[in-house]
Motif scaffolding. Sequence first.
Motif, short mmCIF file in Angstrom:
data_model
loop_
_atom_site.label_atom_id
_atom_site.label_comp_id
_atom_site.label_asym_id
_atom_site.label_seq_id
_atom_site.Cartn_x
_atom_site.Cartn_y
_atom_site.Cartn_z
N LYS A 127 58.73 58.47 60.03
CA LYS A 127 59.01 58.24 58.61
C LYS A 127 60.33 57.48 58.45
N ALA A 128 61.34 57.88 59.20
CA ALA A 128 62.64 57.21 59.14
C ALA A 128 62.52 55.75 59.57
N MET A 129 61.72 55.51 60.62
CA MET A 129 61.54 54.13 61.08
C MET A 129 60.86 53.29 60.00
N ALA A 130 59.86 53.86 59.33
CA ALA A 130 59.19 53.12 58.26
C ALA A 130 60.16 52.78 57.14
N TYR A 131 60.98 53.74 56.73
CA TYR A 131 61.96 53.47 55.67
C TYR A 131 63.03 52.48 56.11
N SER A 160 51.33 48.87 54.97
CA SER A 160 51.38 49.58 56.23
C SER A 160 52.58 50.52 56.30
N LEU A 161 53.73 50.04 55.87
CA LEU A 161 54.94 50.87 55.93
C LEU A 161 54.83 52.07 54.99
N TRP A 162 54.24 51.86 53.82
CA TRP A 162 54.03 53.01 52.94
C TRP A 162 52.97 53.94 53.50
N ALA A 163 52.02 53.39 54.24
CA ALA A 163 51.01 54.24 54.88
C ALA A 163 51.66 55.17 55.89
N VAL A 164 52.58 54.61 56.69
CA VAL A 164 53.28 55.45 57.68
C VAL A 164 53.99 56.59 56.97
N ASN A 165 54.70 56.27 55.90
CA ASN A 165 55.42 57.30 55.15
C ASN A 165 54.47 58.36 54.61
N GLY A 166 53.35 57.91 54.04
CA GLY A 166 52.41 58.87 53.47
C GLY A 166 51.78 59.77 54.51
#
Length: 573
Positions: free
Chosen positions: A137-141, A101-107
Motif C-alpha cells: 500500500k505504501a509503495m502504491a501511494y 492500477s495504483l488505486w487497485a493496489v491500495n484497495g
Amino acid sequence: MKINNIKYFAFAAMLGMSATSCESFLDRPAEDTYNESNFYQNDLQCVQGVNYLYNSPWYDFQRGFIKVGEVLSGNYYMGSSPYLTFTVNGSDEDLKNMSSSLWAVNGHANTVYNRLKSANASEKVKNQCMGECLAWKAMAYFYLVRSFGAVPIIHDNTAELGAGNYNSSKRVQAADVYEYIILTLEKAIELLPAKGDAGRIDKYCAEGLLAKVYLTRSGITGTRSESDLNKAAEYAKDVIDNSGRHLLEKYSDIFRMQNNKNEECLFSWHWNAGRDPWTQQNTLQSDLAMVGFDEFGDCWGGYGGMSVDLQDAFGVNLLASPKERIDVDERRKATMMLPGDVYDYFWTDKGGFNYLKFIYDKDGYGKGGPNGQLQSATGANSVKHLYGDAYDHEQALGTSAANMANGLSTHILRLADIYLIYAEAKMGLATSTTDASAIDAYYAVRSRSVASATRPASITWEDVWKERRLEMAMEGDRWYDYVRLSYYDAQRAITELKSQRRNSYWGLDAVYKEYYTNGTYTVTSSQLYNTQDPIPNVTKSSFTLPLPTEDLVFNPTLMDEPIHVDIRNTYSY
C-alpha cells in the motif's frame, strides 16, 4: 478512482485464481472454493491471500512504469509518444491504466489487511501478511504522490463506501500524503519479520522504502529538510548494516530469470507466465523487444530504444565505429544493445544472441525478426526486462512462456538504490562529502560495474545523481528523481531535461548493415543526430501528471484545492 473499481476492491479480497504450488507467489484460493466464511483459516491460507499483491493489481501499471519512468525522463526514445514531448493529457490510456492500477493496489491491500485481522491463524503469520499488505500500500501511494501530487487518502475502502464518500474524496496536500506513507510504513516495519522467505517483503525491505520516502520528502517544502535527510540516512544505514543482504557480484545477474528472488531486490513484482487469468503475467518483453525476439509473435518494441542522452551518459558515441568503443561500465551492455554486442544469456539454445546478426541475417539466424532492417531510431535496443526465447524461459523456470506472458520478475527497489540513498542523504544540506561511510556506499555500487573505478576521497551530489541514472536506467525510476529534485530546485531539473538529446539519429541502418556485411563503419552527414525536433516545453507544472479525465468527471471535487489533514490524529492502524 472509478466507482466500479472501488466497489470491487472493497468487497473482493481475491482475484479468482487457482492454486499452483505452495511455494509460488501465484498460489491462491480458487474462486469456486473461496468465501468469507471458509478462507483465512490457517497460516497457509493467509500467505495465499497476500501472494497476488506481488503481481495482479500492478499489471496495468507496466506501460506507465516505462513511459513515465523512462520516456518522460529522457532515458528512452519512443517515437511521437506524448511522454517524450511532455504533452500527456488526462485522456491518455496508459495514464488512466496506471492510475487505476495504483488505486487497485491500495484497495486490495486495504481489504486483505482488514480481513487478516480476524484470520484464524498464528499471530506471527498474520502480522507478516498484514505487514506485506501495508508495505505494498505504501509503495502504491509513493507512486501516486510522485506522479500526481496531491491525491485522496483512502484508508479503508469499505468505510469510504459505507459513508458514501467514494465520489467526493478530496485531494490531500502532497506533504500530508508523504506523512501517511511514513505512518503506513512504520506500522509495516512493526509487523514484518526481520527476515522473510526469498522474494517476500521483510522489515528491512520496508525500511529501505522508508529511507527513499524520507529522501524524496526532504525537499517538499521548497528547501531540503535536514531532519528528513537524517532519517533517510538512518534507515538506509540500518538496511546496509543489518539486513544481511548484499549486492550481487555481477550486475547483469540481477535481471536474469533464474535470479527472480535474489537478495539484492527489496521490492519486486513476481509474475507468472500464464494468461488465465489475465494480469498475473509480465508483458514488458512484448513492449520492449524487437520483433521476432521470441517465438510467440508478441514483440513490437524494436522501434523504441535507449535515448542518445542515455548513451552519452554511458560514454557511447554511435557515430564512431564499434571497434573504437571501450565499455568501462558493464551496466551499459546490461541496459542497451549496440552493434557488436553478443549476449550469452539470451538464446542459449543457439549459442547466444548476436544483435546485428539477428537484424541482418534475415533468412537464417534472424528469420522472423526485423527482416534485415534496423528498427531502433536511436541505434540501441533494450536489454532489461527481456527474458530471451522459449528455451531460455523453460531452462530458468521450468515452465513455458506464452504470448504476452512471461515470469521474469520486475525489480522496483534494490539494495543498490539504498546505498545511493545513504550516500546522498549523508551529505545533508551540503553538495559534497568526505564522510567515509557515504563514500563506501557510493563506491560499492560503482566499483561493481566499473572495474577501473578507484575509491574517491570525496563525492559530490552530481556524482550520486549520475550514478543513480546509470545504475537504475530502465527500472522505472528516473522520472521520480526529477520529481524530487523539482521540489526544491525546479529550475535545475527543467534545465537538465531541456538540454537532453531526446531525439533520433538519421540513417544508422545503412551504417550498421555495412558494418555487419564487411566490417567497415562509414558515417556521413546523412547519419547525424536529429536536431530539428523541438526541445520539449518543460515547466514547473510538468512534474505533476494530470489526473485521468474520467476520474475528474466521476469526482469533481478532485479539481478543488488540496486540503490539509493532520495525519497522525486522523489515521491509525
